[in-house]
Design a protein around this motif. Structure first.
Motif, PDB file in Angstrom:
ATOM      1  N   GLN A 167       0.814  -1.200   0.000  1.00  0.00           N
ATOM      2  CA  GLN A 167       0.000   0.000   0.000  1.00  0.00           C
ATOM      3  C   GLN A 167       0.858   1.265   0.000  1.00  0.00           C
ATOM      4  O   GLN A 167       0.555   2.244  -0.665  1.00  0.00           O
ATOM      5  CB  GLN A 167      -0.910  -0.032   1.231  1.00  0.00           C
ATOM      6  N   TYR A 168       1.947   1.254   0.779  1.00  0.00           N
ATOM      7  CA  TYR A 168       2.706   2.494   0.896  1.00  0.00           C
ATOM      8  C   TYR A 168       3.394   2.880  -0.408  1.00  0.00           C
ATOM      9  O   TYR A 168       3.754   4.039  -0.589  1.00  0.00           O
ATOM     10  CB  TYR A 168       3.714   2.444   2.050  1.00  0.00           C
ATOM     11  N   THR A 216       0.779   4.823  -1.902  1.00  0.00           N
ATOM     12  CA  THR A 216       0.755   6.117  -1.216  1.00  0.00           C
ATOM     13  C   THR A 216       1.805   7.044  -1.806  1.00  0.00           C
ATOM     14  O   THR A 216       1.534   8.209  -2.086  1.00  0.00           O
ATOM     15  CB  THR A 216       1.031   5.922   0.293  1.00  0.00           C
ATOM     16  N   LYS A 230      13.515   4.966  -3.287  1.00  0.00           N
ATOM     17  CA  LYS A 230      13.410   5.446  -1.905  1.00  0.00           C
ATOM     18  C   LYS A 230      12.401   4.619  -1.103  1.00  0.00           C
ATOM     19  O   LYS A 230      12.661   4.260   0.036  1.00  0.00           O
ATOM     20  CB  LYS A 230      12.997   6.925  -1.885  1.00  0.00           C
ATOM     21  N   HIS A 231      11.263   4.316  -1.711  1.00  0.00           N
ATOM     22  CA  HIS A 231      10.198   3.703  -0.913  1.00  0.00           C
ATOM     23  C   HIS A 231      10.151   2.183  -1.005  1.00  0.00           C
ATOM     24  O   HIS A 231       9.788   1.530  -0.045  1.00  0.00           O
ATOM     25  CB  HIS A 231       8.840   4.304  -1.295  1.00  0.00           C
ATOM     26  N   ALA A 232      10.495   1.632  -2.158  1.00  0.00           N
ATOM     27  CA  ALA A 232      10.341   0.182  -2.293  1.00  0.00           C
ATOM     28  C   ALA A 232      11.636  -0.569  -1.982  1.00  0.00           C
ATOM     29  O   ALA A 232      11.634  -1.489  -1.175  1.00  0.00           O
ATOM     30  CB  ALA A 232       9.851  -0.154  -3.705  1.00  0.00           C
ATOM     31  N   ARG A 275      14.304   0.014  -0.261  1.00  0.00           N
ATOM     32  CA  ARG A 275      14.743  -0.042   1.134  1.00  0.00           C
ATOM     33  C   ARG A 275      13.980  -1.108   1.916  1.00  0.00           C
ATOM     34  O   ARG A 275      14.544  -1.777   2.772  1.00  0.00           O
ATOM     35  CB  ARG A 275      14.549   1.334   1.782  1.00  0.00           C
ATOM     36  N   ASN A 276      12.700  -1.270   1.580  1.00  0.00           N
ATOM     37  CA  ASN A 276      11.918  -2.291   2.266  1.00  0.00           C
ATOM     38  C   ASN A 276      12.173  -3.688   1.728  1.00  0.00           C
ATOM     39  O   ASN A 276      11.829  -4.672   2.373  1.00  0.00           O
ATOM     40  CB  ASN A 276      10.422  -1.959   2.147  1.00  0.00           C
ATOM     41  N   LEU A 332      18.631  -0.108   8.767  1.00  0.00           N
ATOM     42  CA  LEU A 332      17.744  -0.081   7.606  1.00  0.00           C
ATOM     43  C   LEU A 332      16.295   0.101   8.017  1.00  0.00           C
ATOM     44  O   LEU A 332      15.551   0.853   7.401  1.00  0.00           O
ATOM     45  CB  LEU A 332      17.912  -1.401   6.849  1.00  0.00           C
ATOM     46  N   ASP A 333      15.891  -0.597   9.063  1.00  0.00           N
ATOM     47  CA  ASP A 333      14.476  -0.664   9.398  1.00  0.00           C
ATOM     48  C   ASP A 333      14.243  -0.225  10.842  1.00  0.00           C
ATOM     49  O   ASP A 333      14.678  -0.896  11.772  1.00  0.00           O
ATOM     50  CB  ASP A 333      13.981  -2.103   9.214  1.00  0.00           C
ATOM     51  N   PRO A 334      13.568   0.885  11.040  1.00  0.00           N
ATOM     52  CA  PRO A 334      13.357   1.398  12.389  1.00  0.00           C
ATOM     53  C   PRO A 334      12.580   0.424  13.273  1.00  0.00           C
ATOM     54  O   PRO A 334      12.650   0.516  14.491  1.00  0.00           O
ATOM     55  CB  PRO A 334      12.559   2.678  12.163  1.00  0.00           C
ATOM     56  N   ARG A 335      11.844  -0.501  12.657  1.00  0.00           N
ATOM     57  CA  ARG A 335      11.023  -1.393  13.470  1.00  0.00           C
ATOM     58  C   ARG A 335      11.853  -2.363  14.297  1.00  0.00           C
ATOM     59  O   ARG A 335      11.395  -2.862  15.310  1.00  0.00           O
ATOM     60  CB  ARG A 335      10.055  -2.183  12.583  1.00  0.00           C
ATOM     61  N   ARG A 391      14.839  -1.565  15.499  1.00  0.00           N
ATOM     62  CA  ARG A 391      15.697  -0.825  16.413  1.00  0.00           C
ATOM     63  C   ARG A 391      15.216  -1.003  17.838  1.00  0.00           C
ATOM     64  O   ARG A 391      14.015  -1.100  18.094  1.00  0.00           O
ATOM     65  CB  ARG A 391      15.671   0.671  16.067  1.00  0.00           C
ATOM     66  N   GLU A 394      14.559   0.262  21.559  1.00  0.00           N
ATOM     67  CA  GLU A 394      14.299   1.558  22.204  1.00  0.00           C
ATOM     68  C   GLU A 394      15.251   1.750  23.367  1.00  0.00           C
ATOM     69  O   GLU A 394      15.530   0.847  24.092  1.00  0.00           O
ATOM     70  CB  GLU A 394      12.856   1.597  22.705  1.00  0.00           C
ATOM     71  N   PHE A 419      -6.301   5.444   2.173  1.00  0.00           N
ATOM     72  CA  PHE A 419      -6.575   4.048   1.878  1.00  0.00           C
ATOM     73  C   PHE A 419      -7.227   3.329   3.049  1.00  0.00           C
ATOM     74  O   PHE A 419      -7.321   3.838   4.153  1.00  0.00           O
ATOM     75  CB  PHE A 419      -5.274   3.329   1.515  1.00  0.00           C
ATOM     76  N   THR A 425      -0.687  -0.334   6.710  1.00  0.00           N
ATOM     77  CA  THR A 425       0.303  -0.556   5.654  1.00  0.00           C
ATOM     78  C   THR A 425       0.428   0.614   4.686  1.00  0.00           C
ATOM     79  O   THR A 425       1.183   0.539   3.739  1.00  0.00           O
ATOM     80  CB  THR A 425      -0.049  -1.819   4.840  1.00  0.00           C
ATOM     81  N   ALA A 426      -0.330   1.682   4.943  1.00  0.00           N
ATOM     82  CA  ALA A 426      -0.346   2.773   3.970  1.00  0.00           C
ATOM     83  C   ALA A 426       0.838   3.716   4.132  1.00  0.00           C
ATOM     84  O   ALA A 426       1.118   4.517   3.247  1.00  0.00           O
ATOM     85  CB  ALA A 426      -1.649   3.551   4.062  1.00  0.00           C
ATOM     86  N   LEU A 427       1.515   3.642   5.271  1.00  0.00           N
ATOM     87  CA  LEU A 427       2.674   4.502   5.472  1.00  0.00           C
ATOM     88  C   LEU A 427       3.939   3.659   5.410  1.00  0.00           C
ATOM     89  O   LEU A 427       3.959   2.519   5.879  1.00  0.00           O
ATOM     90  CB  LEU A 427       2.585   5.210   6.827  1.00  0.00           C
ATOM     91  N   ASN A 428       4.983   4.228   4.836  1.00  0.00           N
ATOM     92  CA  ASN A 428       6.232   3.486   4.677  1.00  0.00           C
ATOM     93  C   ASN A 428       6.896   3.291   6.048  1.00  0.00           C
ATOM     94  O   ASN A 428       7.195   4.263   6.730  1.00  0.00           O
ATOM     95  CB  ASN A 428       7.154   4.244   3.741  1.00  0.00           C
ATOM     96  N   CYS A 482       9.787   2.680   6.905  1.00  0.00           N
ATOM     97  CA  CYS A 482      11.194   3.078   7.025  1.00  0.00           C
ATOM     98  C   CYS A 482      11.392   4.576   7.259  1.00  0.00           C
ATOM     99  O   CYS A 482      12.510   5.005   7.530  1.00  0.00           O
ATOM    100  CB  CYS A 482      11.959   2.673   5.784  1.00  0.00           C
ATOM    101  N   TYR A 483      10.351   5.373   7.098  1.00  0.00           N
ATOM    102  CA  TYR A 483      10.549   6.815   7.218  1.00  0.00           C
ATOM    103  C   TYR A 483       9.610   7.394   8.277  1.00  0.00           C
ATOM    104  O   TYR A 483       8.525   6.868   8.509  1.00  0.00           O
ATOM    105  CB  TYR A 483      10.317   7.505   5.870  1.00  0.00           C
ATOM    106  N   HIS A 537       5.198   2.530  12.852  1.00  0.00           N
ATOM    107  CA  HIS A 537       4.895   1.367  13.698  1.00  0.00           C
ATOM    108  C   HIS A 537       4.703   1.750  15.160  1.00  0.00           C
ATOM    109  O   HIS A 537       4.235   0.939  15.948  1.00  0.00           O
ATOM    110  CB  HIS A 537       6.000   0.314  13.575  1.00  0.00           C
ATOM    111  N   MET A 544      -2.192   9.616   7.931  1.00  0.00           N
ATOM    112  CA  MET A 544      -2.407   9.420   6.494  1.00  0.00           C
ATOM    113  C   MET A 544      -3.280  10.541   5.931  1.00  0.00           C
ATOM    114  O   MET A 544      -3.022  11.047   4.837  1.00  0.00           O
ATOM    115  CB  MET A 544      -3.068   8.046   6.303  1.00  0.00           C
TER     116      MET A 544
END
Lengths: 327, 377
Positions: free
Chosen positions: A224-225, A228, A242-244, A246-247, A320-323, A325, A327, B120, B125-128, B130-131, B177, B188
């Motif tokens: 979805q993003y 977006t 940038k958006h795809a 990296r993920n 790469l992925d903040p998720r 990381r 805290e 959406f 899932t609509a926001l990336n 990673c940013y 997240h 969004m």
């Protein structure tokens, strides 16, 4: 993050200790010892080896010691960098390995970089031009790359390099530089010889990583993003890179930990074929001759590389992925 | 094709001949797959009145979302817009048919995000991932409104504070997240509205949220609609939300609009048998637990099947044999400002039937022992 690192480093030490124990036992398991090989050598030279001599040698080398005693003797010195003596080559293991291990690591790292630098752009192209002619060609190349044995590729490339380009193969330096002191010229000369083994070692991972990259990017492009990002009015190039991408890099980074040892073991055959002074051929020799301190030390370094590779992969993933990381 | 939804007669308050932000005319979207062609949108015509909200309702797979994506020219491959017109009348811009712009052209990209925003169904899932939220909103602003990053950040902060998120300045550096579903949907919305678009396409924005959060999100959308003065095309299958949010409603069935009317009109006297069936299938408070929920008979035909006549006739309780299964009805105005695509409401020749004739016809069908007919109310 600091506590995480410290904890990880402690776990790494524990892991390496366990690996060293298990591999020590495994290497001890087959019957016979390096002494047998040595005695064989003596006998074939016509020397008369009496059973008294054998006994005294066995005692001297502690052949009949229980395994934990042997292990302790070895590990307690290994911590100080004394990995024992190679029976077969009559040299300290540390000097035998020390001269070769950096070369192995360097070449594997170069192969890894080569694999990534090729796999990512090609995989991205393949995914964004799905079901086009170039995509099909890339797919065919990927399957070839995965399927072709490395020694065969090495031989073919050697042939091409020497026949068509006149490159001297099977050596690392040209004659002029062989005994020359280190300098820019020698380095360039080394690099001009190094590309061939790097390509050979890296081909398999490149093909495989391209495949992974393509599959992942296709997955992410449906996310979805990505829509977006497009709905903001971003151009396709920014959307993809940038958006795809990296993920989509996750599995590649995750595979990093496993790729490093795979490259090093892949290097064995290639080094034998190309006659390179890396750790690979020496390791195989050590296993054949039951030169156990040499073999166990190799295993130890391989496992350290695996563990370090995994740590690097985890750190890269956190970047790469903040998720992931902490805290 | 008829020009809709401006009725020639009726009691609509706006008087301008055409003041729709977007007019979709005879839109066809096809998906060419290895199994055959799926005609997901099959001649849709609709208009979104300026400053108002148009609800687009229908069952899953009827082409609601595809219509929304088609307006953005973001239909996912292998979908293609086969024909049609999408007229955009943005503020300070001459009316333009978006389909004359290439999908990936700079002109089209200048419309996306700037004149038409989109939110959406799945805020998760609509926001990336990673940013940061701030980064993703500022990215859109930098594209359309300013080239100064500091100013873009300030604008992003401003819009974030408008969607009712606590401590917006902290949110700027927060990753998706770390937010709940409702907060993400607010973020969004902030992203979609950061460039103050003329039209917001909302593709089931509250479907994935719980009811309390849903009400809050709808409030935020209404407030911002007032503030920015934008129009909303609200795609949903929730008729409750439609009643709450929308001024006009278009009902879709199998890639076509079967009825478009003002929200009061539609709920008071639904015309098309499909709309009536939809209305009956809403659970009623106080109907008692013994009463069974009404369902629409049958199911949506397979996506590759081609039906002759009206697409709804196999499931329609009022279908007229020899008419509905032969000829395809067009979306035509009927007396009181609504548009319906049904032979119960106009003859195959196109002239409207009187309501009495409709009732008489329905009764004759019941008398003949055909399908059961429930009166609209």
């Amino acid at each position: 993050m600091i506590t995480f690192l410290i904890r990880r480093l402690l776990f790494m030490v524990v892991t390496v200790v366990f690996i060293s124990m298990i591999s020590f036992v495994l290497i001890e398991l087959p019957p016979g010892s390096a002494l047998d090989a040595k005695l064989q050598q003596f006998r074939s030279r016509g020397l008369n080896v009496t059973s008294d001599v054998v006994k005294s040698l066995e005692e001297r080398y502690g052949i009949n010691d229980p395994i934990y005693t042997k292990y302790w003797k070895w590990i307690s010195r290994a911590v100080y960098g004394d990995f024992g003596q190679s029976f077969y080559l009559d040299q300290p293991v540390s000097s035998l390995i020390g001269s070769r291990i950096w070369f192995s690591i360097g070449m594997s790292t170069a192969a890894l970089l080569f694999a990534w630098l090729v796999a990512i752009p090609v995989g991205v192209y393949s995914a964004t031009h799905r079901n086009s002619l170039p995509d099909y060609l890339i797919t065919v190349m990927q399957f070839l790359g995965v399927a072709i044995p490395e020694f065969l590729l090495a031989i073919v490339l050697m042939f091409i390099a020497s026949w068509y380009f006149g490159v001297e193969v099977g050596v690392l330096y040209s004659k002029a530089y062989r005994d020359a002191p280190w300098g820019v010229g020698k380095l360039l000369d080394l690099l001009s010889h190094l590309w061939l083994p790097v390509v050979v070692i890296g081909t398999h991972s490149t093909a495989w990583l391209t495949r992974v990259m393509r599959a992942n990017l296709l997955d992410v492009m449906g996310a979805q993003y990505v829509q977006t990002a497009r709905s903001k009015g971003l151009g396709e190039r920014v959307v993809v890179w940038k958006h795809a991408v990296r993920n989509a890099l996750h599995p590649l980074v995750m595979a990093l930990g496993a790729t490093l040892p795979a490259l090093i073991s892949g290097e064995v055959i290639v080094s034998i074929v190309l006659n390179l002074p890396t750790t690979g051929p020496l390791y195989v020799q050590a296993l054949i001759n039951k030169d156990m301190y040499l073999a166990i030390t190799f295993l130890l370094f391989l496992s350290i590389l695996l563990v370090v590779g995994n740590l690097l992969a985890d750190l890269a993933l956190a970047w790469l992925d903040p998720r992931v990381r902490l805290e | 094709m008829v020009t809709i939804p401006r009725p020639a007669s009726g009691h609509d308050s706006t008087t301008a001949a055409v003041d729709n932000v977007v007019d979709v005319r005879n839109l066809h979207v096809e998906f060419h797959t290895s199994l055959g062609t799926v005609r997901a949108v099959n001649g849709v015509s609709l208009g979104v009145p300026r400053g108002k909200t148009l609800g687009v309702v229908g069952e899953s797979g009827c082409g609601k979302s595809v219509t929304a994506f088609a307006i953005m020219q973001l239909v996912a491959t292998p979908g293609v817009i086969a024909q049609g017109e999408i007229i955009l009348r943005a503020r300070g811009k001459d009316p333009v048919n978006l389909l004359t712009y290439g999908k990936a052209s700079d002109d089209m990209r200048a419309v996306r995000g700037r004149h038409i925003g989109m939110i959406f169904q799945e805020p998760m899932t609509a926001l990336n991932p990673c940013y940061t939220i701030g980064n993703q909103i500022a990215e859109a602003i930098l594209l359309h409104r300013t080239s100064d990053p500091a100013q873009a950040d300030a604008m992003a902060l401003d819009i974030l504070s408008r969607v009712g998120l606590p401590s917006p300045s902290r949110l700027m550096t927060t990753f998706p997240h770390q937010l709940s579903g409702g907060m993400r949907q607010r973020a969004m919305i902030a992203l979609a509205l950061s460039c103050e678009p003329d039209l917001l396409l909302a593709d089931e924005p509250t479907t994935a949220l719980d009811v309390t959060t849903q009400a809050q999100i709808l409030d935020v959308m209404r407030e911002l609609q007032q503030h920015i003065g934008m129009s909303i095309m609200f795609v949903t299958h929730n008729l409750g939300v439609v009643a709450q949010m929308c001024d006009e409603v278009a009902v879709m069935y199998l890639g076509r609009i079967v009825e478009q009317a003002s929200v009061d009109e539609l709920f008071d006297s639904p015309k098309h048998p499909y709309t009536r069936a939809l209305m009956r299938s809403i659970p009623q408070l106080g109907s008692g637990r013994k009463g069974r929920l009404e369902v629409i008979q049958g199911s949506i035909p397979g996506q590759f099947s081609k039906l002759a006549g009206c697409q709804f006739h196999p499931r329609c309780p009022d279908a007229i044999a020899g008419v509905c299964d032969v000829k395809s009805p067009s979306l035509l105005p009927i007396g009181d400002g609504a548009h319906v695509s049904c032979f119960l409401h106009h003859d195959p020749s196109g002239s409207p039937r009187s309501p009495e004739a409709v009732v008489a016809h329905a009764q004759s069908m019941t008398g003949a022992g055909g399908a059961t007919v429930t009166s609209p109310n």
